[in-house]
Design a protein around this motif. Sequence first.
Motif, PDB file in Angstrom:
ATOM      1  N   PRO A   1       0.813  -1.218   0.000  1.00  0.00           N
ATOM      2  CA  PRO A   1       0.000   0.000   0.000  1.00  0.00           C
ATOM      3  C   PRO A   1       0.854   1.279   0.000  1.00  0.00           C
ATOM      4  N   ALA A   2       1.952   1.281   0.756  1.00  0.00           N
ATOM      5  CA  ALA A   2       2.834   2.449   0.799  1.00  0.00           C
ATOM      6  C   ALA A   2       3.523   2.653  -0.540  1.00  0.00           C
ATOM      7  N   LEU A   3       3.948   1.546  -1.145  1.00  0.00           N
ATOM      8  CA  LEU A   3       4.636   1.611  -2.437  1.00  0.00           C
ATOM      9  C   LEU A   3       3.708   2.149  -3.524  1.00  0.00           C
ATOM     10  N   LEU A   4       2.452   1.686  -3.506  1.00  0.00           N
ATOM     11  CA  LEU A   4       1.503   2.051  -4.568  1.00  0.00           C
ATOM     12  C   LEU A   4       0.690   3.299  -4.233  1.00  0.00           C
ATOM     13  N   HIS A   5       0.906   3.850  -3.028  1.00  0.00           N
ATOM     14  CA  HIS A   5       0.130   5.003  -2.547  1.00  0.00           C
ATOM     15  C   HIS A   5      -1.369   4.726  -2.584  1.00  0.00           C
ATOM     16  N   VAL A   6      -1.727   3.520  -2.126  1.00  0.00           N
ATOM     17  CA  VAL A   6      -3.134   3.123  -2.092  1.00  0.00           C
ATOM     18  C   VAL A   6      -3.456   2.770  -0.636  1.00  0.00           C
ATOM     19  N   LYS A   7      -4.710   2.956  -0.230  1.00  0.00           N
ATOM     20  CA  LYS A   7      -5.120   2.613   1.131  1.00  0.00           C
ATOM     21  C   LYS A   7      -4.955   1.116   1.374  1.00  0.00           C
ATOM     22  N   THR A   8      -4.530   0.768   2.588  1.00  0.00           N
ATOM     23  CA  THR A   8      -4.315  -0.641   2.909  1.00  0.00           C
ATOM     24  C   THR A   8      -5.587  -1.454   2.679  1.00  0.00           C
ATOM     25  N   GLY A   9      -6.734  -0.888   3.098  1.00  0.00           N
ATOM     26  CA  GLY A   9      -8.010  -1.585   2.932  1.00  0.00           C
ATOM     27  C   GLY A   9      -8.293  -1.941   1.485  1.00  0.00           C
ATOM     28  N   SER A  10      -7.932  -1.042   0.548  1.00  0.00           N
ATOM     29  CA  SER A  10      -8.160  -1.312  -0.873  1.00  0.00           C
ATOM     30  C   SER A  10      -7.294  -2.470  -1.347  1.00  0.00           C
TER      31      SER A  10
END
Lengths: 182, 194
Positions: free
Chosen positions: A152-161
């Motif tokens: 999630p940090a690498l892709l800049h996406v929310k962990t939930g997603s």
Amino acid sequence: MEKKSENSQKLIQAVIFGSVFGFLLQKGGVGKYHVLEGQLLFQDFTVVRVMLTAVLVGMIGIYFLHKKADIKMHIVPTKIGSNILGGLMFGSGFAFSGYCPGTGAVALGQGDVLATLCLVGLVVGSYIYAEASRYLKKTIDKWGAHGKLTLPALLHVKTGSVVAIFTVLLTGILVALAKIAP
Amino acid sequence: MKVTAFILSCAMLAVPVAAFAQSPDAVMTTGGTWSPYLVGALIGILSWCTFYFSEQKIGASSFYATVAGFIGKFIAPKHTMKLAYYEEKPPELNWEFVFVSATILGAVLAATTGGEFGLRGMPLMWTQRHGDESFVLYAAVSLLGGALMAFGARLAGGCTSGHGISGTLQLSVSSWITTVFIFVGGALFVRLLY
């Protein structure tokens, strides 16, 4: 004194959880040489089924436990060079011995006494690594070092997603595998 | 709050269970072996427990480094304790050491109750391919394999348990890279034996 009793409490938990882990791996058949080599030969998909289901169920639970109960995460730092080379070395050893560190212990427990050879190798290899550790930390460990990195940090996406996507993805792979390799 | 979260997580288990309920091999077991989905799901739940109660992830490979450290400390204490790895992780009776020791015990119990316990020599798959007189080769590849695995696991920071299950389920980048390369390496090198 309090710290000590907490420590011994955790070690008792380790006895229980470790026994359950060994029990489950043995029941799953993944302590068997032909099942493990069969996976690497793509003839038997038991190992992948066990692992992907564990990751699927584990991921969902740990996500909510972290979100709601604030449990501590245990992320190993990303070191691209060491992860790739270490993974390949591990894979070669896995293929040669037919066991991995957890399943080798299980094999011994179910009576495959010659798995001891692999376990002795694991102890020797660990010490050889320790001998080289100072040099390796200064060299290969520095290649592509990114610290404790998550997808999630690498892709800049929310962990939930990411958890939602992986839930669908892993379930899809397991269902597809059940159709392709029953 | 903690209890609510735990119950909520248990409820989420319904997802994979529902997905595999149609598949007959999801519930059936053959001989002493349980369904891989059942075993996988239970290992997943076990990981919740180790995270929640013990503040630990499931892992196996560091056990062998601890054993090596104990032996090293006995034979050459000064030298061993000066090695970078043992300076960082001194060999001691830690959680993972106890966990893996208990793994052997759990396997004894499972094999006994499943009627699979028995003292065996070289695996049938090995002797069918390499013959009954191949003990020296078997011993050599087992020892070499074990050593390569341990070195690789320490370099990468974990094994098929620590990275392959516990790390990937935390969506750790290092774990996904390592796990993919474990199976790439395994699939390539297994061709040397079979």
